[in-house]
Design an enzyme around this catalytic site. Structure first.
Site, mmCIF file in Angstrom:
data_model
loop_
_atom_site.group_PDB
_atom_site.id
_atom_site.type_symbol
_atom_site.label_atom_id
_atom_site.label_comp_id
_atom_site.label_asym_id
_atom_site.label_seq_id
_atom_site.Cartn_x
_atom_site.Cartn_y
_atom_site.Cartn_z
ATOM 1 N N LYS A 220 -8.283 12.649 -2.429
ATOM 2 C CA LYS A 220 -8.356 12.904 -1.281
ATOM 3 C C LYS A 220 -9.432 13.642 0.155
ATOM 4 O O LYS A 220 -9.070 13.255 1.498
ATOM 5 C CB LYS A 220 -7.091 13.805 -0.465
ATOM 6 C CG LYS A 220 -5.617 12.992 -1.738
ATOM 7 C CD LYS A 220 -4.035 13.464 -1.479
ATOM 8 C CE LYS A 220 -3.023 12.616 -1.765
ATOM 9 N NZ LYS A 220 -3.557 11.940 -3.685
HETATM 10 C C1 LIG Z 1 -2.654 11.386 -3.770
HETATM 11 C C2 LIG Z 1 -2.658 11.141 -5.296
HETATM 12 C C3 LIG Z 1 -3.203 9.679 -6.055
HETATM 13 C C4 LIG Z 1 -2.378 8.315 -5.470
HETATM 14 O O1 LIG Z 1 -2.400 8.492 -4.527
HETATM 15 P P1 LIG Z 1 -2.420 7.462 -3.119
HETATM 16 O O2 LIG Z 1 -2.861 6.624 -2.105
HETATM 17 O O3 LIG Z 1 -0.879 7.763 -2.432
HETATM 18 O O4 LIG Z 1 -1.602 5.376 -4.348
HETATM 19 C C5 LIG Z 1 -3.042 9.672 -7.420
HETATM 20 N N1 LIG Z 1 -4.171 10.449 -7.802
HETATM 21 C C6 LIG Z 1 -4.501 12.262 -7.587
HETATM 22 C C7 LIG Z 1 -5.342 12.733 -8.633
HETATM 23 C C8 LIG Z 1 -4.112 12.196 -5.659
HETATM 24 O O5 LIG Z 1 -4.343 13.198 -5.663
#
Ligand SMILES: *Cc1c(COP(=O)(O)O)cnc(C)c1O
Length: 477
Positions: free
Chosen positions: A123
């Site tokens: 993120k």
């Molecule tokens: C948010 C997150 C996901 C999921 O990603 P999306 O874009 O919501 O599909 C997967 N792995 C981790 C570690 C995350 O923080």
């Protein structure tokens, strides 16, 4: 560069998937998040990059690739120099010289490590840039915003790191007291910037979400403090993630080599970014959508029916999701971009918890997307298996993508699995599977000794609003 000129002349405008919100330019889409008709913004026409343009990315750094790939989406609103400065500053916060390094784990299988940012999850790749974009646009307009959000873990810390010390932003993050891991909590509460406010709510994650929703639905409150959000449906986050698909692709031989991506999935934001990269011209043959026991998406790709069930807590909490909000963007394309029809489908889903797409449409989706899910036992077994075979430690989210990729890969395209979190973010599961406790990277090594700052409040909207009001007054003074 001739290819470059071609894309720069295009001014991208954004339309809502529900067809009833105003058409907007990039900066308005950035600040508004959700469209006014309840839909999600997508580009009216997606920029397409020529083969020559993609080839020219091969010799560039991650930051340079990111600028070349993203600038077409905002070229008429933010100058390339300003944007390049923001990107350089954002990706200077990452602690690996490649920013998103690739590691080979099989004959034609690579893992892209998307956990070298300040909070150790993928993120950061989008939010570090989005925080700077917010500040840039707000400063130009002479405005300020109050970002309010609820978190069950990864998003809150990434948003706080992205917004800390930004002049035009105050950020309030609600987390359920005692229900996030210590590493996750400390990544939020040890940030001492004056514009960062952590609230530990005496309640559950759902209570936190309801409180945030309640504040956004209170129009006078929302307008008075100019509330805003940086959640996963924000177009700018999707756009920023497109960059690493290109960066990975050109490293393994695109545009001449075809690709396959395996992606651990929750809200479908990450996979959808890959789909955008494909629309822009990256030769992606298939997406392997990987989920945990909360497998609503993988069941959809198997059956053509989206059916909601209860959320089950797993070892990969950031994928414990039953409604993948970004899936609406994909459905929009596969329903002939018909906003009226899509509104009906989403309304059916909201009221009955279920919808089915017609067979022709489902078959077309199946050509590009396939799914696989792993329960907790399979997740741990996979962590152990890859550790023994390659020496690589994967966190419980990443390994679901890596294992699903390895299981469904077919010879031909190069397979790239996206590792979405650092193993030290989920040390207990990794230690149970491998016998080794993964260490935090050096810059976070003293995380457990740093002082914390956090306000505990009851799950009552009047108390939360008072706290926001008082904090803003105090900071303004
Ligand atoms: C948010 C997150 C996901 C999921 O990603 P999306 O874009 O919501 O599909 C997967 N792995 C981790 C570690 C995350 O923080």
């Amino acid at each position: 560069m001739r290819g470059r000129q071609l894309v720069e002349n295009l001014s991208v405008r954004y339309i809502s998937t529900r067809g009833k919100a105003p058409v907007l330019a990039f900066d308005d889409v950035l600040l508004s998040g959700l469209a006014r008709d309840g839909g999600l913004y997508v580009p009216r026409v997606c920029p397409r990059l020529s083969k020559a343009y993609i080839r020219s990315l091969r010799s560039l750094s991650y930051t340079e690739i990111a600028v070349r790939v993203m600038h077409p989406f905002l070229s008429d609103r933010i100058s390339e120099t300003d944007f390049a400065d923001m990107a350089a500053d954002a990706y200077a916060q990452f602690d690996h010289p490649a920013v998103a390094p690739l590691k080979q784990v099989g004959p034609d299988h690579w893992v892209m490590e998307l956990f070298h940012g300040p909070t150790l999850s993928f993120k950061d790749y989008a939010l570090q840039l989005v925080g700077r974009l917010f500040d840039h646009v707000l400063k130009k307009r002479g405005e300020k915003v109050t970002i309010v959000g609820a978190t069950s873990g990864d998003t809150g810390s990434a948003a706080i790191e992205a917004c800390r010390d930004r002049e035009c932003i105050e950020i309030f993050i609600l987390h359920p007291k005692g229900r996030v891991s210590e590493v996750q909590r400390r990544q939020m509460t040890t940030v001492m910037s004056r514009n960062v406010h952590n609230i530990a709510v005496e309640g559950t994650f759902d209570d936190c979400q309801d409180l945030v929703k309640g504040m956004f639905n209170d129009i006078p409150f929302r307008d008075r403090y100019n509330l805003s959000a940086v959640n996963s449906i924000n177009w700018a986050r999707i756009m920023a993630q497109v960059a690493y698909y290109f960066a990975a692709g050109v490293r393994v031989g695109a545009p001449y080599q075809s690709l396959e991506f395996a992606v651990p999935t929750g809200n479908f934001g990450n996979v959808y970014s890959g789909y955008v990269a494909r629309k822009m011209g990256l030769p992606i043959r298939q997406f392997i959508v990987a989920s945990n026991t909360n497998d609503i998406l993988t069941r959809f790709f198997d059956t053509g029916t989206m059916r909601k069930t209860e959320v089950v807590p797993t070892l990969s909490p950031s994928m414990d999701i039953q409604i993948s909000s970004n899936f609406e963007r994909l459905l929009f394309d596969y329903s002939g971009r018909n906003g009226r029809r899509l509104t009906e489908t989403m309304e059916t889903f909201r009221t009955s918890g279920e919808f089915t797409v017609n067979t022709g449409r489902w078959r077309r989706m199946r050509r590009l997307f396939t799914g696989e899910h792993l329960d907790d036992a399979a997740t741990k077994a996979a962590i152990r298996r890859f550790y023994q075979a390659t020496g690589e430690m994967f966190d419980p989210h990443s390994v679901i993508g890596v294992a699903a990729g390895a299981a469904l890969h077919e010879p031909g395209p190069a397979l790239i699995s996206l590792a979405t979190a650092h193993p030290a973010k989920f040390p207990d599961a990794v230690r149970e599977a491998t016998g080794v406790r993964p260490a935090l990277p050096p810059r976070l090594a003293d995380l457990l000794e740093r002082p914390e700052r956090c306000t505990v409040l009851p799950a009552r909207i009047d108390k939360i609003k008072d706290f926001i009001h008082d904090s803003l007054l105090e900071h303004a003074a």
